[in-house]
Design an enzyme around this catalytic site. Structure first.
Site, PDB file in Angstrom:
ATOM      1  N   ASP A  10      40.762  24.762  65.616  1.00  0.00           N
ATOM      2  CA  ASP A  10      39.324  24.677  65.215  1.00  0.00           C
ATOM      3  C   ASP A  10      38.848  25.952  64.476  1.00  0.00           C
ATOM      4  O   ASP A  10      39.684  26.824  64.531  1.00  0.00           O
ATOM      5  CB  ASP A  10      38.419  24.191  66.365  1.00  0.00           C
ATOM      6  CG  ASP A  10      38.726  25.106  67.783  1.00  0.00           C
ATOM      7  OD1 ASP A  10      39.422  26.228  67.654  1.00  0.00           O
ATOM      8  OD2 ASP A  10      38.223  24.706  68.618  1.00  0.00           O
ATOM      9  N   ASN A  28      33.613  23.261  80.602  1.00  0.00           N
ATOM     10  CA  ASN A  28      33.427  21.878  80.685  1.00  0.00           C
ATOM     11  C   ASN A  28      34.475  21.102  80.398  1.00  0.00           C
ATOM     12  O   ASN A  28      34.312  19.519  80.099  1.00  0.00           O
ATOM     13  CB  ASN A  28      32.199  21.903  79.513  1.00  0.00           C
ATOM     14  CG  ASN A  28      32.435  21.902  78.064  1.00  0.00           C
ATOM     15  OD1 ASN A  28      33.766  22.144  78.004  1.00  0.00           O
ATOM     16  ND2 ASN A  28      31.707  21.639  77.182  1.00  0.00           N
ATOM     17  N   HIS A  69      36.546  20.940  77.828  1.00  0.00           N
ATOM     18  CA  HIS A  69      36.783  20.549  76.384  1.00  0.00           C
ATOM     19  C   HIS A  69      38.178  21.212  76.145  1.00  0.00           C
ATOM     20  O   HIS A  69      38.863  22.313  76.779  1.00  0.00           O
ATOM     21  CB  HIS A  69      35.761  21.287  75.423  1.00  0.00           C
ATOM     22  CG  HIS A  69      35.478  22.568  75.054  1.00  0.00           C
ATOM     23  ND1 HIS A  69      34.492  23.059  74.891  1.00  0.00           N
ATOM     24  CD2 HIS A  69      36.489  23.385  75.333  1.00  0.00           C
ATOM     25  CE1 HIS A  69      34.747  24.622  74.503  1.00  0.00           C
ATOM     26  NE2 HIS A  69      36.014  24.667  74.960  1.00  0.00           N
ATOM     27  N   GLU A 107      34.342  18.201  72.766  1.00  0.00           N
ATOM     28  CA  GLU A 107      33.254  18.100  73.906  1.00  0.00           C
ATOM     29  C   GLU A 107      33.044  17.099  74.696  1.00  0.00           C
ATOM     30  O   GLU A 107      33.416  15.850  74.319  1.00  0.00           O
ATOM     31  CB  GLU A 107      31.759  18.607  73.399  1.00  0.00           C
ATOM     32  CG  GLU A 107      31.937  19.823  72.623  1.00  0.00           C
ATOM     33  CD  GLU A 107      31.775  21.173  73.282  1.00  0.00           C
ATOM     34  OE1 GLU A 107      32.460  21.222  74.328  1.00  0.00           O
ATOM     35  OE2 GLU A 107      31.334  22.313  73.011  1.00  0.00           O
TER      36      GLU A 107
HETATM   37  P1  PGA Z   1      38.387  30.967  76.468  1.00  0.00           P
HETATM   38  O1  PGA Z   1      37.963  29.595  75.858  1.00  0.00           O
HETATM   39  O2  PGA Z   1      39.828  31.206  76.427  1.00  0.00           O
HETATM   40  O3  PGA Z   1      37.331  32.061  75.711  1.00  0.00           O
HETATM   41  O4  PGA Z   1      37.788  30.772  78.095  1.00  0.00           O
HETATM   42  C1  PGA Z   1      38.804  28.457  76.079  1.00  0.00           C
HETATM   43  C2  PGA Z   1      37.999  27.266  75.339  1.00  0.00           C
HETATM   44  O5  PGA Z   1      36.903  27.066  75.219  1.00  0.00           O
HETATM   45  O6  PGA Z   1      38.780  26.503  75.081  1.00  0.00           O
END
Ligand code: PGA
Length: 241
Positions: A67, A136, A138, A143
């Site tokens: 992404d 969450n 994702h 999302e």
């Molecule tokens: P993080 O993010 O590794 O900074 O916790 C993971 C994500 O949002 O997929």
């Protein structure tokens, strides 16, 4: 799903890097799906070490990132393009033409998304997809919602994601509200998936991913249907398992 519990973040990162390295050794022309965020930084550090020690070689590797923020220029230090260069690409021998990251500054979003999907197919598909997971649940920027998005698409980010990612920006108002993300379908087409999670903040997401019903409200729960998923978590992220 195979679940490996590591003692801490560093052990999780070493194990993840060694799994990616074994993929690269077995197939030096592998197509890797890569992720950003705090979670994979340690894994990338280990991969750089393995490269410098002559264990792995990126010269024939192709990469596709999950992404990118929408309308954030590549030279912005918070862009995922910038992140990947700083944390991995500038330190290994991957060819610039072999790096693929969605272009958040594209003029035609539909064309950009379609072209990204096409490029993955033309490369022969993703051999190993590395994933983090949001609080969450994702994966990529898919999302929680009412249905699983299939292909690369423009995403409206969740409040929770914007808040979680604001730690990297001067203020929450600076966090982009949209991103381009590979879809759940694009991720599920990868031949192997390696999901990493660290810290107590991910314990509920990991529990729901592994034990919960498969629902778009928990996007990572779809991984229960994938034939080759390895999850490496530290003890805190595994605390509810
Ligand atoms: P993080 O993010 O590794 O900074 O916790 C993971 C994500 O949002 O997929």
């Amino acid at each position: 799903m195979r679940i490996i519990v590591a003692n801490d973040y560093d052990e999780m990162s070493r194990k993840a890097a060694h799994l990616i390295a074994s993929q690269m050794i077995l197939n030096p022309e592998s197509v890797l799906g890569l992720a950003t965020g705090s979670t994979p930084i340690g894994t990338y550090k280990e991969l750089i070490k393995l490269y410098k020690d002559g264990v792995i070689d990126f010269s024939k590797i192709k990469s596709f990132n999950l992404d990118e923020y929408f309308e954030l220029p590549k030279d912005n230090p918070q862009s995922y393009d910038y992140f990947m260069k700083a944390n991995l690409f500038n330190h290994v021998n991957i060819g610039e033409e072999d790096i693929n990251i969605p272009n958040g500054m594209c003029e035609n979003i539909e064309r950009e998304c379609n072209d990204y999907e096409k490029k993955i197919i033309e490369a022969g598909g993703i051999d190993l997809q590395l994933l983090g997971i949001g609080r969450n649940s994702h994966i990529g920027f898919n999302e929680p919602g009412e249905h699983f998005e299939t292909n690369t698409h423009l995403v409206q980010l969740d409040e929770d994601t914007i808040e979680a990612n604001s730690r990297f920006f001067d203020s929450v108002d600076d966090v982009p509200t949209k991103a381009i993300s590979m879809g759940i379908g694009s991720i599920m087409k990868a031949k192997k998936i390696l999901l990493l999670a660290s810290g107590a903040g991910k314990a509920d997401a990991i529990y729901d991913t592994v034990n919960g019903p498969i629902t778009p409200k928990v996007p990572a729960s779809i991984l229960q249907l994938h034939p080759d998923v390895v999850i490496i978590v530290d003890k805190e992220a595994a605390s509810r398992l």
